[in-house]
Scaffold this motif. Structure first.
Motif, PDB file in Angstrom:
ATOM      1  N   LYS A 176       7.131  13.612   4.182  1.00 28.77           N
ATOM      2  CA  LYS A 176       7.756  12.116   3.787  1.00 28.77           C
ATOM      3  C   LYS A 176       7.054  11.750   2.213  1.00 28.77           C
ATOM      4  N   GLY A 177       7.440  11.746   1.303  1.00 27.94           N
ATOM      5  CA  GLY A 177       6.955  11.428  -0.009  1.00 27.94           C
ATOM      6  C   GLY A 177       6.416  10.262   0.010  1.00 27.94           C
ATOM      7  N   VAL A 178       5.838   9.782  -1.103  1.00 26.70           N
ATOM      8  CA  VAL A 178       5.009   8.628  -1.261  1.00 26.70           C
ATOM      9  C   VAL A 178       6.086   7.297  -1.110  1.00 26.70           C
ATOM     10  N   PHE A 179       5.540   6.317  -0.207  1.00 29.56           N
ATOM     11  CA  PHE A 179       6.286   5.284  -0.201  1.00 29.56           C
ATOM     12  C   PHE A 179       5.285   3.787  -0.169  1.00 29.56           C
ATOM     13  N   GLU A 180       5.914   2.658  -0.195  1.00 26.80           N
ATOM     14  CA  GLU A 180       5.364   1.481  -0.143  1.00 26.80           C
ATOM     15  C   GLU A 180       5.530   0.929   1.032  1.00 26.80           C
ATOM     16  N   ALA A 181       4.604   0.417   1.621  1.00 29.04           N
ATOM     17  CA  ALA A 181       4.852  -0.593   2.888  1.00 29.04           C
ATOM     18  C   ALA A 181       3.881  -1.567   3.076  1.00 29.04           C
ATOM     19  N   SER A 182       4.021  -2.717   3.616  1.00 27.73           N
ATOM     20  CA  SER A 182       2.999  -3.945   4.041  1.00 27.73           C
ATOM     21  C   SER A 182       2.485  -3.529   5.398  1.00 27.73           C
ATOM     22  N   GLY A 204      13.793   4.432   5.955  1.00 28.63           N
ATOM     23  CA  GLY A 204      13.760   4.057   4.558  1.00 28.63           C
ATOM     24  C   GLY A 204      14.683   4.882   3.757  1.00 28.63           C
ATOM     25  N   GLY A 205      15.612   5.705   4.509  1.00 27.06           N
ATOM     26  CA  GLY A 205      16.899   6.184   3.874  1.00 27.06           C
ATOM     27  C   GLY A 205      16.473   7.516   3.160  1.00 27.06           C
ATOM     28  N   LYS A 206      17.392   8.043   2.362  1.00 25.83           N
ATOM     29  CA  LYS A 206      17.491   9.480   1.979  1.00 25.83           C
ATOM     30  C   LYS A 206      16.237   9.776   0.929  1.00 25.83           C
ATOM     31  N   ALA A 207      15.518  10.922   0.970  1.00 30.75           N
ATOM     32  CA  ALA A 207      14.537  11.234   0.083  1.00 30.75           C
ATOM     33  C   ALA A 207      14.697  11.367  -1.267  1.00 30.75           C
ATOM     34  N   HIS A 247       0.493  14.021   9.703  1.00 27.61           N
ATOM     35  CA  HIS A 247      -0.321  12.745   9.533  1.00 27.61           C
ATOM     36  C   HIS A 247       0.252  11.915   8.605  1.00 27.61           C
ATOM     37  N   LEU A 248       0.059  10.464   8.924  1.00 22.76           N
ATOM     38  CA  LEU A 248       0.482   9.514   7.966  1.00 22.76           C
ATOM     39  C   LEU A 248      -0.805   9.225   7.219  1.00 22.76           C
ATOM     40  N   LEU A 249      -0.437   9.263   6.021  1.00 24.24           N
ATOM     41  CA  LEU A 249      -1.656   9.135   5.154  1.00 24.24           C
ATOM     42  C   LEU A 249      -1.480   7.689   4.214  1.00 24.24           C
ATOM     43  N   TYR A 250      -2.628   7.128   3.707  1.00 20.80           N
ATOM     44  CA  TYR A 250      -2.401   6.158   2.897  1.00 20.80           C
ATOM     45  C   TYR A 250      -3.339   6.262   1.920  1.00 20.80           C
ATOM     46  N   GLN A 251      -2.987   5.461   0.719  1.00 20.02           N
ATOM     47  CA  GLN A 251      -4.022   5.745  -0.451  1.00 20.02           C
ATOM     48  C   GLN A 251      -4.977   4.697  -0.803  1.00 20.02           C
ATOM     49  N   LEU A 252      -6.287   5.018  -0.932  1.00 20.36           N
ATOM     50  CA  LEU A 252      -7.506   4.220  -1.233  1.00 20.36           C
ATOM     51  C   LEU A 252      -7.342   3.667  -2.512  1.00 20.36           C
ATOM     52  N   GLU A 253      -8.244   2.769  -3.074  1.00 19.65           N
ATOM     53  CA  GLU A 253      -8.100   2.089  -4.344  1.00 19.65           C
ATOM     54  C   GLU A 253      -8.653   3.041  -5.290  1.00 19.65           C
ATOM     55  N   ASP A 254      -9.567   4.090  -5.016  1.00 19.14           N
ATOM     56  CA  ASP A 254      -9.922   5.245  -6.099  1.00 19.14           C
ATOM     57  C   ASP A 254      -8.833   6.228  -5.910  1.00 19.14           C
ATOM     58  N   GLY A 255      -7.741   6.065  -5.580  1.00 26.11           N
ATOM     59  CA  GLY A 255      -6.644   7.149  -5.616  1.00 26.11           C
ATOM     60  C   GLY A 255      -6.805   8.302  -4.676  1.00 26.11           C
ATOM     61  N   SER A 256      -7.741   8.311  -3.944  1.00 23.90           N
ATOM     62  CA  SER A 256      -7.758   9.410  -3.024  1.00 23.90           C
ATOM     63  C   SER A 256      -6.879   8.940  -1.470  1.00 23.90           C
ATOM     64  N   TRP A 257      -6.664   9.848  -0.815  1.00 19.44           N
ATOM     65  CA  TRP A 257      -5.798   9.713   0.367  1.00 19.44           C
ATOM     66  C   TRP A 257      -6.504   9.868   1.804  1.00 19.44           C
ATOM     67  N   MET A 269       0.647  -1.046  -0.144  1.00 16.25           N
ATOM     68  CA  MET A 269      -0.065  -0.088   0.107  1.00 16.25           C
ATOM     69  C   MET A 269       0.960   1.194  -0.077  1.00 16.25           C
ATOM     70  N   LYS A 270       0.535   2.321  -0.709  1.00 13.80           N
ATOM     71  CA  LYS A 270       1.172   3.574  -0.508  1.00 13.80           C
ATOM     72  C   LYS A 270       0.860   4.420   0.581  1.00 13.80           C
ATOM     73  N   TYR A 271       1.929   4.721   1.080  1.00 10.31           N
ATOM     74  CA  TYR A 271       1.623   5.999   2.207  1.00 10.31           C
ATOM     75  C   TYR A 271       2.667   7.467   1.860  1.00 10.31           C
ATOM     76  N   GLY A 272       2.395   8.350   3.037  1.00  7.18           N
ATOM     77  CA  GLY A 272       3.021   9.453   2.875  1.00  7.18           C
ATOM     78  C   GLY A 272       2.891  10.163   4.358  1.00  7.18           C
ATOM     79  N   VAL A 273       3.623  11.128   4.506  1.00 13.85           N
ATOM     80  CA  VAL A 273       3.486  11.907   5.952  1.00 13.85           C
ATOM     81  C   VAL A 273       3.430  13.537   5.644  1.00 13.85           C
ATOM     82  N   VAL A 274       2.462  14.085   5.736  1.00 10.25           N
ATOM     83  CA  VAL A 274       2.208  15.475   5.400  1.00 10.25           C
ATOM     84  C   VAL A 274       1.669  16.226   6.725  1.00 10.25           C
ATOM     85  N   ALA A 275       1.762  17.523   6.520  1.00 10.16           N
ATOM     86  CA  ALA A 275       1.281  18.411   7.529  1.00 10.16           C
ATOM     87  C   ALA A 275       0.085  19.160   6.627  1.00 10.16           C
TER      88      ALA A 275
END
Length: 172
Positions: free
Chosen positions: A38-44, A105-108, A149-159, A1-7
């Motif tokens: 923290k930009g988009v990243f994949e995680a189980s 996860g290392g450098k951006a 906020h730690l976000l995740y992407q839903l199947e419809d592309g929304s976060w 699943m795709k995740y990201g960290v935002v303000a």
């Protein structure tokens, strides 16, 4: 699943960003105006539990920071995105670096340019017209950000928000 960290900025700044985004950003309906830390990243599922704990530990070391949107800028010619430039304060840069440690996860992938996107995926001609107009209007907005906020992407592309973390700011 795709995740990201935002303000997420205040409603006032979100409303201003959305006044442009609804016309110039095809992602308008997919995510609220935000500043990516923290930009988009994949995680189980199991990895995100560990990462969530790591993010929680990071934010405990950081105080709330000032978000100061100072002008309208663009990533052109790399991409036709227009954004509110956020001044890169020392607190914000340190927070970004801590969220990109080896444990996290290392450098951006890209250099950190704090911003809030207001327009993207336009033709070059449209970009140039709109950018010229928005630069004249400008922006000058200051506020304090006290959570990430730690976000995740839903199947419809929304976060959507997976977890919220308060910047509690233990003194360094």
């Amino acid at each position: 699943m795709k995740y990201g960290v935002v303000a997420f900025p205040s409603k006032k700044l979100q409303d201003l960003a959305n006044s442009y985004r609804k016309r110039y950003d095809p992602h308008y309906a997919l995510i609220t105006p935000h500043m990516t830390v923290k930009g988009v990243f994949e995680a189980s599922d199991s990895e995100i539990e560990q990462l969530s704990t790591s993010i929680s530990n990071v934010v405990k070391r950081h105080k709330p920071f000032k978000l100061h949107a100072t002008r309208v800028s663009s990533f052109s010619p790399v991409t036709n995105a227009i954004y509110f430039k956020v001044e890169p304060s020392e607190e914000l840069i340190n927070l970004h670096e801590d969220l990109h440690s080896e444990e996290m996860g290392g450098k951006a992938e890209y250099a950190f340019v704090p911003h809030i996107t207001i327009a993207q995926k336009m033709s070059s001609g449209e970009h140039d017209d709109i950018y010229g107009q928005l630069k004249m209007v400008g922006v000058d907005h200051e506020e304090i950000i006290d959570r990430l906020h730690l976000l995740y992407q839903l199947e419809d592309g929304s976060w959507t928000v997976y977890e919220t973390f308060r910047l509690t700011g233990a003194e360094n």
